[in-house]
Design a protein around this motif. Sequence first.
Motif, PDB file in Angstrom:
ATOM      1  N   CYS A   1      27.976  92.035  79.026  1.00 47.03           N
ATOM      2  CA  CYS A   1      26.651  92.213  78.424  1.00 47.03           C
ATOM      3  C   CYS A   1      26.695  93.429  77.488  1.00 47.03           C
ATOM      4  O   CYS A   1      26.026  94.431  77.698  1.00 47.03           O
ATOM      5  CB  CYS A   1      25.603  92.395  79.532  1.00 47.03           C
ATOM      6  SG  CYS A   1      23.928  92.218  78.940  1.00 47.03           S
TER       7      CYS A   1
ATOM      8  N   CYS B   1      27.567  85.809  76.816  1.00 49.28           N
ATOM      9  CA  CYS B   1      26.689  85.172  77.817  1.00 49.28           C
ATOM     10  C   CYS B   1      27.376  83.978  78.488  1.00 49.28           C
ATOM     11  O   CYS B   1      27.057  83.655  79.636  1.00 49.28           O
ATOM     12  CB  CYS B   1      25.383  84.751  77.172  1.00 49.28           C
ATOM     13  SG  CYS B   1      24.490  86.147  76.455  1.00 49.28           S
TER      14      CYS B   1
ATOM     15  N   CYS C   1      28.849  85.078  81.677  1.00 42.01           N
ATOM     16  CA  CYS C   1      27.987  85.926  82.519  1.00 42.01           C
ATOM     17  C   CYS C   1      27.591  85.206  83.810  1.00 42.01           C
ATOM     18  O   CYS C   1      27.070  84.094  83.763  1.00 42.01           O
ATOM     19  CB  CYS C   1      26.741  86.311  81.725  1.00 42.01           C
ATOM     20  SG  CYS C   1      25.562  87.258  82.700  1.00 42.01           S
TER      21      CYS C   1
ATOM     22  N   ALA D   1      23.704  84.397  83.950  1.00 38.64           N
ATOM     23  CA  ALA D   1      23.104  83.869  82.714  1.00 38.64           C
ATOM     24  C   ALA D   1      21.932  82.932  83.007  1.00 38.64           C
ATOM     25  O   ALA D   1      20.936  82.931  82.269  1.00 38.64           O
ATOM     26  CB  ALA D   1      24.169  83.154  81.882  1.00 38.64           C
TER      27      ALA D   1
ATOM     28  N   CYS E   1      18.668  84.765  83.119  1.00 41.22           N
ATOM     29  CA  CYS E   1      18.425  85.785  82.096  1.00 41.22           C
ATOM     30  C   CYS E   1      17.326  85.349  81.121  1.00 41.22           C
ATOM     31  O   CYS E   1      17.498  84.385  80.368  1.00 41.22           O
ATOM     32  CB  CYS E   1      19.728  86.085  81.347  1.00 41.22           C
ATOM     33  SG  CYS E   1      19.508  87.327  80.069  1.00 41.22           S
TER      34      CYS E   1
ATOM     35  N   LYS F   1      18.230  85.670  77.331  1.00 42.37           N
ATOM     36  CA  LYS F   1      19.079  84.566  76.865  1.00 42.37           C
ATOM     37  C   LYS F   1      18.224  83.311  76.671  1.00 42.37           C
ATOM     38  O   LYS F   1      18.353  82.607  75.663  1.00 42.37           O
ATOM     39  CB  LYS F   1      20.209  84.303  77.862  1.00 42.37           C
ATOM     40  CG  LYS F   1      21.094  83.145  77.419  1.00 42.37           C
ATOM     41  CD  LYS F   1      22.321  83.042  78.293  1.00 42.37           C
ATOM     42  CE  LYS F   1      23.226  81.918  77.799  1.00 42.37           C
ATOM     43  NZ  LYS F   1      22.636  80.594  77.955  1.00 42.37           N
TER      44      LYS F   1
ATOM     45  N   VAL G   1      18.876  87.970  72.913  1.00 34.35           N
ATOM     46  CA  VAL G   1      19.593  88.941  73.742  1.00 34.35           C
ATOM     47  C   VAL G   1      19.738  90.307  73.069  1.00 34.35           C
ATOM     48  O   VAL G   1      19.619  91.340  73.716  1.00 34.35           O
ATOM     49  CB  VAL G   1      20.976  88.413  74.186  1.00 34.35           C
ATOM     50  CG1 VAL G   1      20.828  87.306  75.199  1.00 34.35           C
ATOM     51  CG2 VAL G   1      21.819  87.982  73.032  1.00 34.35           C
TER      52      VAL G   1
HETATM   53 FE1  SF4 Z   1      23.549  89.885  79.319  1.00 37.78          FE
HETATM   54 FE2  SF4 Z   1      21.764  87.975  79.825  1.00 37.78          FE
HETATM   55 FE3  SF4 Z   1      23.855  87.437  78.295  1.00 37.78          FE
HETATM   56 FE4  SF4 Z   1      24.197  87.883  80.898  1.00 37.78          FE
HETATM   57  S1  SF4 Z   1      23.106  86.194  79.930  1.00 37.78           S
HETATM   58  S2  SF4 Z   1      25.447  88.701  79.230  1.00 37.78           S
HETATM   59  S3  SF4 Z   1      22.635  89.432  81.295  1.00 37.78           S
HETATM   60  S4  SF4 Z   1      22.221  88.881  77.841  1.00 37.78           S
END
Ligand code: SF4
Length: 359
Positions: A193, A200, A203, A206, A209, A212, A217
């Motif tokens: 992140c 993402c 992640c 995710a 989130c 997202k 983001v």
């Molecule tokens: Fe960051 Fe959300 Fe992307 Fe995960 S999904 S990397 S928490 S922005």
Amino acid sequence: MVNALLDWYGQNARDLPWRRTKDPYAIWVSEVMLQQTQVKTVIPFWERWMREFPDLTTLAAAPEERVLKLWEGLGYYRRVRSLHLAAQNLRDRHGGRFPRDFEAVLELPGVGRYTAGAICSIAFGQAVPILDGNIIRVLCRLGALRGDPKVPELNRWLWEEAKRWVETAAGSGRSDACSHLNQALMELGATVCTPRAPSCDRCPVAGACLAKAAGRVESYPELATRAKVSLREFVVAVVVNRALVWVRQRAGDGLNGGLWEFPNLEIEPGGRGGLERLREYLGETNLDGFEPLTVVRHSITRYRVTQQAYMAVWAKPSREVPGDGRWCRSAELEALPMSSAHRRIARAWSEARDELHPG
Ligand code: SF4
């Protein structure tokens, strides 16, 4: 989410040397070094530090000059002076043992809520939260939180949220859950992140989130615009006396306190007459030459600093010094702690001297 994050950490955590120990002292040193400094820069510093000061009592007994020398290149020297002082406090008041109590850790010089939380959760497995820039980014994106996370109200909420995460981990019954949860949040912010172009697709959280889901983001966190960059300029005198050079030590409590440096003077950025100002400042008629030696540029927080160094020759045959400080040989200079900028000037002097007197 907590379990997903713990699973992800178990498979993806980077193998960092301070993650192979539960020694609170070693973890504390790594946390202090990592403030303002990247992991890959810190690793060799941390390894060298642990070889020379493997425990609290060795650090507490070390002379300040040696402690500063081992920190040379990491900058922000207030951190290391506090670390040294805290080690002495621990030796004198806690018999050289690291306290396990969060409030007692928090009382140590230079230790704030983040560092105390990192030590107590990682070394002692306590359910205490941590919140740094990486974790703030992750939490703000997960919740699509509006507002500047430095504003007290939102900041308080983020600490509470970080606490909920670590307490949930504590209740999961998994081994090292508090340590791993806090490190997982940091690791996610550092490696997945990221501020720009977060990954993402890799992640583990995710699906939950909100940033997202909204396709926004990079809009979080909503940090206030940074203070404008300011320029600062210095003129620096490298006064040489055959194979010797003149250096002085900065006062203990100010910026870069305890470090050695060449005499210098701040001037108006881009202003003329810096060399005349430097001559005046030195107030010394026994100096010849004043040839330009090097220009060093570097940044400290919001400052862009230029150091114009001039080399001058001490025309008196005596070893008298032109002010506070001492004459030094090149090898002695290498052993003294200096800021990175003055170290670069010292190297420029050594190279110029070698060219003039090869072999
Ligand atoms: Fe960051 Fe959300 Fe992307 Fe995960 S999904 S990397 S928490 S922005």
